[in-house]
Design a protein around this motif. Structure first.
Motif: not given
Lengths: 280, 325
Positions: B135-149, B155-160
């Motif tokens: 959910p966040y726009d942030l910096l995680a040095p150990p791995h790349p991240t990406f904000r996805n609303p 609907n995210f839960c609705g996938s299943c």
């Protein structure tokens, strides 16, 4: 278009064109144990089917490329077909005799002459080996590996709240069904009305079994859907009226028996019969 | 004397540099992470994280989230006894996609081939396009991240939870699945000693995916009498989906009623099975009425409401009530 057509012709050839099984030989035998290795749960993927697709792709690939005069690829598919066919022949020892290595080699050699008529003629011998096994084994394999078993499903009886085997449950459903019809026949409407309640709750409990095999809710429109609801409402109305109308009563019983019990049996029981014999 | 004061100055000096260094780093990491060049970040990256590791790997930093997830039904979606039974020892291919998803992206996922015992794990839900989406726009040095609303949307839960999602949508209630099932607390996303202090506090969703508690205010029960009928109504007042709700599970409410005469004898009884699979579950904000004709002279009814979750064969009692005429 022509690609599809050739594939279809090749497929038809393998599946319909040759039917080396005679009526008297049609026996549904349980597939050999060693085949289980290639199906879930023992294998993550249905490896046997994947192997079939490989062979069929190379088989079809030969003709597609002959037609396109892409001879380099004809040779590649011919070699791969021999390779995969040999590999398949070693997968299930009990089925070794279905394979004819000479036939695949002869076909590959014919294909490599790049003469389409020759290849067509030589493919017959190989196609027969595919066709014979399909005709004799496919039904069994479907019944064993593609049809889930009703015998491994338990149902919670809504009356006793005990879990029972599916076929025992069918037994109690038909007993309670008879409780309704027999009492009605005897003019014991009060008892028939009580029996109907029990029967209905048992019948509706079946709706909880569908999701153990079906991942969509849509199937519940059949056998246990609107038609069944309407029949039950009709029955209940007759039994609770001052003077039940036998014609209407029996019409609803008939509907339920047909669109409920019978139709569900026609779809689901054929395989269950086969599996039951194997499981005994 | 002088020597110790020199040491003292040194400590203060180093301390000051340290504090301002930390402050600068904190500022950089939390507010201006786009200034940090990719090559510098490369040094901090742990390539193992991007190889679809088991959840345990994520727990090196996301300890609290990991432990919550461990407590959730999602972590045992593959090893659950009741699932194994219903799926015929997991041989029914139709049953795999949602219980061992490769990647969740808004529609029914495909089943994965590896690490099946992890069930629905961190990587299934977060790892897309070689990044950890969240959910966040942030910096995680150990791995790349990406904000996805989508992570804060139903609907995210609705996938299943496809059926429940449809039910929820039809209610037009704004609260999302996450609002109720992943309540947020101000906390840190990571617990790796030292490093975690570099990151500011944020809202963290409860990864236990809360479940199993139907409260009195959620389902309102009203019994009553009417001529020669006993009437009882149940209303799902607060939960914007059917109660119970399910996709392939079979959770149930059982309503038991016993009727007593003046002599205190039980003369009749009734039972309702309130279950999504039987299409008898309680819709949102609608009163469901059950009516029973009384044949004897009844002076008392005893009502009991029990709940059996999808993953259990045991019922728990939610409510008992005695109703006099």
């Amino acid at each position: 278009m022509s690609f599809l057509r050739i594939l279809l012709i090749a497929a038809a050839f393998i599946f319909i064109g040759i039917l080396p099984v005679h009526a008297k030989d049609m026996i549904v035998k349980e597939p050999p144990k060693s085949l289980s290795k290639y199906y879930p749960p023992e294998s993550k993927q249905p490896k046997w089917i994947q192997q079939m697709h490989k062979m069929s792709t190379h088989f079809g690939g030969i003709f597609v490329n002959l037609k396109e005069k892409d001879y380099e690829n004809v040779d590649v598919h011919a070699d791969r077909l021999v390779e995969e066919y040999k590999k398949t022949s070693e997968m299930v020892p009990e089925w070794e005799d279905y394979f004819d290595i000479k036939a695949v080699e002869a076909f590959a050699a014919a294909a490599k002459t790049h003469d389409i008529a020759k290849a067509g003629k030589e493919s017959g011998g190989l196609g027969k080996t595919c066709g014979k096994c399909h005709a004799e084994q496919e039904i069994s394999v479907w019944a064993k590996f593609h049809w889930p078993s009703f015998h491994k499903i338990k149902v919670t009886d809504p009356i006793s709240e005990k879990e029972v085997e599916f076929d025992d449950y069918m037994g109690s459903i038909s007993t309670s069904f008879k409780g309704v019809t027999v009492n009605f026949g005897e003019g014991q409407y009060g008892r028939a009305a009580k029996a109907l309640k029990v029967f209905k709750s048992r019948y509706m409990e079946l709706k909880s079994t569908c999701s153990k095999c079906h991942a969509t809710q849509d199937v519940k429109r059949f056998y246990v859907g609107q038609d069944a609801d309407t029949s039950f409402a009709g029955l209940s109305q007759e039994l609770n009226s001052e003077k039940p109308n036998p014609e209407k009563f029996w019409k609803n019983i008939g509907l339920l028996g047909k669109t409920g019990c019978k139709h569900c049996h026609l779809v689901h029981r054929t395989n269950s019969f086969i599996q039951k014999v194997w499981e005994q | 004397m002088r020597r110790s004061s020199q040491i003292f100055d040194l400590i203060i000096g180093v301390g000051l540099i340290g504090v301002s260094g930390f402050a600068m780093l904190y500022f950089l990491v939390n507010e201006r992470f786009e200034w940090i060049p990719e090559q510098v970040l490369e040094l901090a990256r742990d390539p193992e994280i991007l190889k679809r590791p088991p959840a345990k790997k994520c727990s090196e930093c996301h300890k609290i989230i990991y432990e919550a997830w461990k407590d959730s039904r999602h972590s045992i979606s593959w090893t659950s006894e009741t699932f194994i039974e219903a799926s015929e020892n997991r041989s029914k291919e139709k049953c795999l996609p949602c219980h061992i998803p490769q990647s969740v992206q808004g529609e029914k996922p495909s089943p994965r081939m590896d690490l099946r015992d992890e069930g629905i794990y961190c990587v299934s839900c977060h790892f897309i396009d070689n990044k950890m989406q969240g959910p966040y726009d942030l910096l995680a040095p150990p791995h790349p991240t990406f904000r996805n609303p989508d992570y804060v949307r139903s609907n995210f839960c609705g996938s299943c939870h496809q059926k429940t999602f449809k039910e929820w949508k039809a209610t037009n209630v704004e609260d999302t699945c996450q609002d109720c099932h992943m309540p947020r607390k101000k906390s840190r996303l990571t617990q790796k000693a030292g490093f975690n202090l570099l990151h500011k506090k944020r809202w963290v969703g409860d990864h236990r995916f809360l479940h199993g508690e139907i409260k009195e205010k959620d389902v309102v029960m009203e019994p009553g009498w009417e001529e020669n009928f006993f009437i009882i109504s149940l209303k799902n007042q607060t939960i914007p989906h059917f109660v119970p709700t399910a996709d392939n599970g079979d959770p149930r409410l059982y309503l038991y009623i016993k009727f007593f005469n003046e002599a205190g004898e039980e003369v009749d009884n009734a039972k309702e099975i309130i279950a999504p699979q039987q299409e008898t579950a309680l819709p949102y904000n609608k009163k469901m009425r059950y009516r029973y004709r009384l044949f004897d002279k009844i002076i008392k009814a005893e009502v009991q409401l029990k709940y059996q979750p999808a993953w259990s064969k045991e019922k728990s009692t939610l409510r008992t009530e005695t109703v006099f005429r």
